[in-house]
Design a protein around this motif. Structure first.
Motif: not given
Length: 236
Positions: A187-193, A212-217, A228-236, A200-204
């Protein structure tokens, strides 16, 4: 020495003098099979493979039998797969692969995947046929070169909503992108920086409803969060 390392490594490997050794961080190692296998099918002091060679098999195997062993390990990682999939991966002829399938006997079973006839280890077929525990969609963020994607490279279009998206997954120079999988379909590709926080950027490839977005996060958090490292997910 001015040429690629393959000029030295490939002939040694073909003669049975060299194989991959234990990983050292991001670096690969090479060693003599007699040291790595330790005469018992596994690394010295380490774990053995599911079908480790016993001491009586420490020497060279009959070529047909050896091909069957390699096919078995291939199916464990990439199955279900067709004979021509393995033939292309290993660089051999399809008749030899069919003979290796016969050698494996009841350990393998024929299946049909999206109309494609393929083989898998019988124990894996039983696992794949087991019904899901609930009706919730299965969401996975798979890394680059994941066996699930590599194993279906020739039928990749059947996992995509649009065959034109294939170059985003199977990219130039053989690069296989990290992918978002929803119920087995890409359903898409993703990258993590990674930085002070991991972005995390997800190109859907398909619209994702909020659930489903909550499940991806949640999947990204489970994979990439530490301390304590935070993970932030963005959808493109």
């Amino acid at each position: 020495m001015r040429s690629g390392w393959g000029v030295l490594l490939k002939p040694a490997a073909r003669r049975g003098l060299l194989c991959f050794g234990p990983q050292r961080g991001r670096n690969v190692t090479f060693c003599a099979p007699r040291h790595w296998l330790d005469g018992h099918g596994g690394p010295p002091g380490g774990t053995t493979s599911p079908r480790a060679r016993g001491p009586e098999e420490a020497g060279p195997l009959d070529p047909a039998r050896a091909l069957g062993r390699m096919l078995e390990r291939y199916l464990r990682a990439y199955g279900p797969a067709a004979p021509d999939d393995f033939a292309r991966w290993w660089g051999t002829g399809t008749p030899e692969v069919r003979a290796a399938l016969r050698e494996l006997g009841e350990a393998v079973e024929a299946t049909s995947v999206e109309g494609h006839r393929a083989w898998a280890l019988r124990e894996d077929v039983e696992e794949m046929a087991r019904p899901a525990a609930d009706d919730a969609p299965v969401v996975r963020l798979l890394p680059g070169f994941d066996p699930y994607v590599v194993g279906v490279s020739r039928q990749l279009a059947s996992l995509l909503p649009d065959p034109a998206l294939r170059p985003k997954v199977s990219r130039t120079a053989g690069w296989i992108s990290p992918v978002l999988v929803v119920d087995g379909l890409i359903g898409g590709v993703w990258t993590a920086r990674p930085a002070r926080r991991t972005e995390v950027e997800v190109e859907t490839f398909v619209p994702l409803r909020p659930g489903l977005r909550r499940r991806v996060a949640e999947e990204a958090e489970a994979l990439l969060a530490s301390g304590d490292h935070e993970v932030v997910v963005r959808f493109a």
